[in-house]
Write an enzyme that holds these catalytic residues in place. Sequence first.
Site, PDB file in Angstrom:
ATOM      1  N   TRP A   1     -56.977 -54.387  -8.168  1.00 52.48           N
ATOM      2  CA  TRP A   1     -56.245 -53.845  -8.591  1.00 52.48           C
ATOM      3  C   TRP A   1     -55.329 -52.857  -7.499  1.00 52.48           C
ATOM      4  CZ3 TRP A   1     -58.493 -50.363  -5.156  1.00 52.48           C
ATOM      5  CH2 TRP A   1     -59.028 -50.353  -4.783  1.00 52.48           C
TER       6      TRP A   1
ATOM      7  N   SER B   1     -60.502 -54.657 -14.597  1.00 50.74           N
ATOM      8  CA  SER B   1     -60.732 -54.301 -15.258  1.00 50.74           C
ATOM      9  C   SER B   1     -60.623 -52.674 -16.219  1.00 50.74           C
ATOM     10  CB  SER B   1     -61.864 -54.288 -15.594  1.00 50.74           C
ATOM     11  OG  SER B   1     -62.414 -55.869 -16.156  1.00 50.74           O
TER      12      SER B   1
ATOM     13  N   GLU C   1     -56.391 -65.236  -2.353  1.00 49.97           N
ATOM     14  CA  GLU C   1     -55.690 -64.306  -1.717  1.00 49.97           C
ATOM     15  C   GLU C   1     -57.100 -63.777  -1.305  1.00 49.97           C
ATOM     16  OE1 GLU C   1     -53.592 -64.796   0.619  1.00 49.97           O
ATOM     17  OE2 GLU C   1     -52.318 -65.310  -0.504  1.00 49.97           O
TER      18      GLU C   1
ATOM     19  N   CYS D   1     -55.645 -55.062   1.153  1.00 48.51           N
ATOM     20  CA  CYS D   1     -56.515 -55.895   2.216  1.00 48.51           C
ATOM     21  C   CYS D   1     -55.833 -56.256   3.733  1.00 48.51           C
ATOM     22  CB  CYS D   1     -56.147 -57.864   1.426  1.00 48.51           C
ATOM     23  SG  CYS D   1     -54.787 -57.855   0.861  1.00 48.51           S
TER      24      CYS D   1
END
Length: 458
Positions: free
Chosen positions: A134, A161, A232, A266
């Site tokens: 997300w 979700s 990833e 990330c």
Amino acid sequence: MGIATVNPTTGLIEKEFEPHSPEEVQVRIGEAAQAAVQLRGTTFEQRAAWMRAAAEMLMKEASRLGKLITVEMGKPIAQSVAEVEKSAKAMHYYADNAEAFLSGTSLENPAAVGASRAWTRYEPLGTVLAVMPWNYPLWQVIRFAAPALMAGNSGLLKHASNVPQSALFLDTLFERGGFPKGSFRTLLIGGAEVAGVLADPRVKAVTLTGSEPAGRSVASIAADHVKKSVLELGGSDPFIVMPTADIAEAAAVAVRARINNNGQSCIAGKRFIVHEDVYDAFAAEFAQRMAGLVVGDPLDPETEVGPLATRSGRDELVELVEDARGRGAQILAGGIVPDSDGFFYAPTVVAGLSEDMRLVQEEAFGPVASLYRAKDREDALRIANQTSFGLSSAVWTRDEAEERWFMENLEAGAVFINGMTVSNQELPFGGIKRSGFGRELAAEGIREFCNLKTVWKA
Ligand code: NAP
């Protein structure tokens, strides 16, 4: 919570969705498989025209989509709009370059292999499943979908979700650009349903961007069915500052590296490793800047840090900081949960870390920076390489020998020198160690989901 938009600024449910039934999932896989057959017979030129048209539609809706992203996951509105623009740019990039990236090669001396001619060609694999997070609801998907579709594959998306409205927007985007029906299909399903989709023989490969546990699970299912996977995963990127660096500039960039996307990136700098000669100066400047950030409603253009995307994500971050505090770490800034119904956490700087603290090994997915004091470059490298992650890294130095030494020895998929890590369509992106395998973006990214076919002719 099932599949729903929960506004992280207010904590309120905005919209809930029924998951797709098993029958609906079958229909969608069938449409994607059918489209893959059609796409195989289309030219790069046709696909490029559809891709450019879809990119233009994206740009026309940049303002509405930007707001939707902010409402679904809480990033500051300017960053959401920038994400839409960046996604459209990547679509144009692959429309412009896919054919050249997939042109294959010819052997200069075919006689050496007993052939009159020997060459390679890239062919699509078919339908590829993407399991996506997300944190960049649009960009993460587009950086898979644009190259995959330009290569002649079709795509299935299982999005996180908590971003169903972004997922449903993507369901129709490519068809609206002109791609055949089913070229890209969203599946509104939970993580538990991924195994069944991946087992389906019509699905040829999978790419997952997300956490290490999700990656491990999906890659092992793919391995069971001998299907290609790209992972990833998480990162805990080092941001190293050496004495020759411009300390004020390094501290200013360090703040941006840590808090971009409310700290949920990330490739964010997460561990700031500073040579002891400049540690005090850097720590003071960095902590002051982090403490001064404007935290608030991400729809307000003045806001620099919005809420975390989910309550559970915020609570996990609090646990990491409290574990370090409880074991003797110092909190130089933040370390508090503001009084709000939203999922906010104050930008935080933690120093005095020891190896028994979770923050040393685990990824802090939010605006929490860890500060480390390094004795020399060997010590800085030891700290940088001590986690199980290996996504990206940043080094600040004006000493060329030192720059080369870090470049050669950092265990990471990328090194950014005197800057912060960013993703860009023209740069290969991906990690080593537990940050995953395979590459996205650039020429390498489009080749991941192709069959490199060797042709030998007598
Ligand atoms: P996550 O919990 O792993 O979720 C990512 C996706 O995987 C979601 O669609 C999720 O679905 C699904 N999923 C979770 N568990 C699954 C399972 N066992 N089987 C199949 N699917 C599963 O990650 P996140 O919290 O959304 O994202 C944060 C993580 O992503 C961080 O670690 C971050 O570093 C990493 N990330 C990496 C990159 C990169 O390029 N390396 C980029 C962005 C983020 P549900 O939502 O339905 O659970």
